[in-house]
Design an enzyme around this catalytic site. Sequence first.
Site, PDB file in Angstrom:
ATOM      1  N   ASP A 638       0.830  -1.206   0.000  1.00  0.00           N
ATOM      2  CA  ASP A 638       0.000   0.000   0.000  1.00  0.00           C
ATOM      3  C   ASP A 638       0.865   1.256   0.000  1.00  0.00           C
ATOM      4  OD1 ASP A 638      -2.778   0.536  -0.289  1.00  0.00           O
ATOM      5  OD2 ASP A 638      -2.718   1.583   1.622  1.00  0.00           O
ATOM      6  N   GLU A 679       0.678  10.957   5.011  1.00  0.00           N
ATOM      7  CA  GLU A 679       0.407   9.526   4.873  1.00  0.00           C
ATOM      8  C   GLU A 679       1.677   8.762   4.492  1.00  0.00           C
ATOM      9  OE1 GLU A 679      -3.495   8.668   3.684  1.00  0.00           O
ATOM     10  OE2 GLU A 679      -2.875   7.094   2.295  1.00  0.00           O
ATOM     11  N   GLU A 731     -11.217   6.115  -1.930  1.00  0.00           N
ATOM     12  CA  GLU A 731     -11.146   6.534  -0.528  1.00  0.00           C
ATOM     13  C   GLU A 731     -12.260   5.891   0.293  1.00  0.00           C
ATOM     14  OE1 GLU A 731      -8.395   7.577  -0.102  1.00  0.00           O
ATOM     15  OE2 GLU A 731      -8.063   9.716  -0.402  1.00  0.00           O
ATOM     16  N   GLU A 801      -9.947  -3.144  -5.744  1.00  0.00           N
ATOM     17  CA  GLU A 801      -9.797  -3.160  -4.284  1.00  0.00           C
ATOM     18  C   GLU A 801      -9.872  -4.597  -3.756  1.00  0.00           C
ATOM     19  OE1 GLU A 801      -8.941  -0.860  -2.125  1.00  0.00           O
ATOM     20  OE2 GLU A 801      -8.982   0.895  -3.415  1.00  0.00           O
TER      21      GLU A 801
END
Length: 817
Positions: A638, A679, A731, A801
Site C-alpha cells: 500500500d 500519509e 477513498e 480493491e
Amino acid sequence: MADLYSFSNFSFSAVEDDHSSNKPLWTTEGLDEENMFQFSGAENWKDYGGIHTFSPNFGFYPNDSAEEGYPLSAHQQKGQHHLSCLDHEALDNLQFDMALPPLSPCSGDIMKFDEISAMFSPSEPVNHNQFYLPLSSLELLNNLHGKRQIQASDDSTDTDVVRKLSTEDIMKMAGTRFVQSSSKSDDWESLNSHPYDSCFSGLSDEEKEDIELAESLLASAEKVGYQQFERATKLLNLCDSLSSKTGNAVKRVVHYFSEALHEKIDRETGRFTSDGKKRSTDPDEMMPGPSPVNVACQEELPFNQVADFCAVQALMENLTDAKKIHIIDFGIRKGSHYTILMQALESRKECPLELLTVAAVGTNSKESLEETGIRLMNFAYTMNIPFSFKIVMVSSMLDLKESLFELDPEETIAVYAKFSFRSMLPQPDQLESIMKVIRNINSTVMVVTEVEANHNAKSFVNRFTEALFYFSALFDCIEDCMKPDDPNRMILESQYLNHGIRNIVAMEGAERKIRHVKVDVWRAFFSRFGMVETELSMSSLYQADLVTKRYASGSSCTYQMNERHRKSNSGNNSSWSLRQKEEMEEKAKAEEKKIGMIEAWLRKHRLLYTGATRHPFILSIRDGSIDISSFKLWLAQDYLFVRDFVPFAANILIKAWKESDDSGDMEVILGGVASLQDEISWFKREASKWSVSLSDITPQKNNVDYCRFLESLMSPDVEYTVAITAFWAIEAVYQESFAHCVEEGSETPPELKETCERWGNEGFGQYCQSLQRIADRRLQKASDDELKKAEVVFLRILEHEVDFWNMSRGIYEHFGP
Ligand SMILES: Cc1ncc(CO)c(N)n1
C-alpha cells in the site's frame, strides 16, 4: 443416409447455437449466462462443500455445528410420491413445437461493457478471453494447416500458445469427416479406409486416432438410429477397444457414450436386465453430506458459486426496499446462496432488515432440508440476522398451495429455483401447478438458474449429438480445473456424469429424466403464466467474473448475455438506446428517492461493494485473527500504491481546475492531496516499526494492475466527473473497511488500531462524504455517456480493491538482512 441422419442439417447449427447463446441464470426473467456446463442434479454435489468452503471474497463465519430443537417446519407432510408418467411424446415435442427464432449472437451488454472498460485501460486487455470456435469444423480444419494457434488462456502472456485441440474440436472434425464419408458410401468399413487426407495434416498421431475413434462412435449412433443394432455393436466394439475411462478426454467421453449406446441397444432388443446394469449414481438422489467428491467439485469448479453470486445479486436488486423478505426456494440443497444473501442484507444500511424467511419446498429428503435449516439458523445467528426457516413438504407439486406458505401481506416475496425446475420437465403438470401458485402469490421476482442445453430432442441422433458436444466441453473443463490424478475426478466422471450420459442416451419415456431444454423453451413456458423477463445486471456479470477469477482456469471463462428480447437483428444501436433509456430511468428513480446517483449505485451494486469493504482481510483484522505477515505485505504494497496515488490525486486537482463548476471542489481535493504527504511519512514510520524494508519491495501484479488503471484515468480524455467518482470510490472503500475495524465490538489487535484509525476516523469519513457530494453533483448533470462510464469505473475500482485485499492475504517475504 446423411439426409436421414440429418447430421449436417442439425448438428452443426446446434453447436453454433451453443456458442452464441448463453447460459442460464434466469430471473423471472430469463437470464442466461453461458457455459454453465451442468447436467441434471449435478449441482447437488457442488453444494456440499459447506458454507466454509465457498466465497473467496466474503468473510463468512463457518458454523456447521448442528443444534437440536429449532422450530424448523411450519408445514410438514410425509411421503414421497413419484408421479406416473405422462404423455412423453408431447413432452419430447416440447422443444420443437415452438418455432424457435435463432439465438442472438454474442451479447450486446457485456460487449459494450467491455468496450467501455477498454476505453479506460488501453494497456489492460479486458479479462474475457474469448475463444470462439470457427463457424464450421471445415473452417476449423482449414485453419489448422501448418500452425494451430489457440488463444492463450493465461492472460499474463500475450503470445499465442500452441495447445492441443479441445475435445469439442475433435468431435466436430469427426462429425465433418463422418458426414463427408457417409455421403460417399454407407459401408461402415469405409470409415477406416479413409486416406489420411489433407484435413489431417498438422495433427498429431493421437489427434488423428481420436478423430477416427469419435467418427466410429458417431457412425454407431447413426446405426442405432436406424435400428441396425448388429452393425452398431460392431462399431461399438471397435470404440471399446480404443477408448477407456482413464485415457485422454476424447477417449473417456467416447468410452462413456459407447457404454450408453450398448445399453440403448440392449434395451431396444429386450436384452437389458437391471442386474447387468452398471453402477452409476443419480446426482439428484445422492447422499446428502459433504463427501470428498462434493467438496472437490465445490472448490475446484466455479459453476456453483457463479450461479449463487449471480442469483443473489439478482435477488438483492429486486428487494431493495424490502424489510420483511420471504423467499420461496425450490431446490435449496445446502442453501449456500443464503449465506451470501444474508451477508449482503446485513450490510444494507439504508433499509434495515426486519425478517428474512426462507421457505424450502420439497417432496422428499426432509432430513436433509432440516439439516440445511439448522445450518442457516446458525449462520443467521452469528450474523445477527432475524431469520426464520420453514420447510414446506408436499407429496407432489400438484398439492402445492399458496396457503402453505402462510404469507404475511407486509412481506416482499421472491422465488428462487436453482437447477430444480428441470427435474420436473417430465411432469409438466407439476411445473404448471408451481407456476399457478407463484402467479397467485404475486412475487416480486423469480430467479431461475438452469442449464442451457437441449437434451430433450425427440430424434435420438439429434439428442445424441447434442449430448456428445455438451459432455465433450464439460470433460475438457473438468480436465482444466482438476488434476489428472485427482481420484475425485474419476468419481465425478464415472458416477455422476456417466449417469447423465446414460440417462440421456439410453433411456426413453418416463425413465429419461434428464431433459434439459434451452432458454427459449423456458421463456415460452414462463410467459404463459404472465411472467415478464428482465435481464441480468452488469453487477451480476461482474460478480460472476470475480468469482471465476478465484479459480485456477477462471481467466478462460467468458460470460455472455442472451438478450434476445431486445431484438438482436436491429443492431447494436437499438440496444444501446435501450440501455440509455434504462439509465435515464435509473437516474430518475434516484432523484425520486432523493438519494443521489452514488447511493443508487451503492444499492444496486451492494454485493460487490460489500465484497470490497468486508473482505476476509479486513474481517481478520477486526476479529484479531490476522496473520501479521499479511499485514506487513499489505503495508509494503500500500505504501507503493499511495506513492502512485499522489499523481492521480494531483491530476484530479487539474481536472477540477479545468472543468469544475464549483470552486469549492478545489479545497476538498487539495486537502486530500496535502494529507498524502503525512500519509507517506506514516507508512515509513509504520514500516520501520514492523521491520518492513520499503526499499526492497517490488509491487505485486494486482498492485501494478491497479496503478495502471489509475494512470489510464489520468488521460485528458477522462472527464472530471468520471475521475472524481473514482477518487471517491478509492477513498470510500478504505474508509468503510477500516471503520468496521474500529467499531464497537471489534477485536482489532491494539498494535493495528492506529492503522485502522487512519482511514476509519470520523474526519476521514467526512472527507469521503464531501467527495461523494461532489461526485453526486457532477453525476446529476452528467450526460448518459458520462454516467455510464462513471458507473463502469466505480465497478472496476471495487474489483481492483478486492484484488488488492486478495493479494494482501499472501505472505510478506522479507528480503535483505
Ligand atoms: C489500495 C488502496 N485503496 C485505497 C486507499 C485509500 O487511500 C489506499 N491507501 N490503498
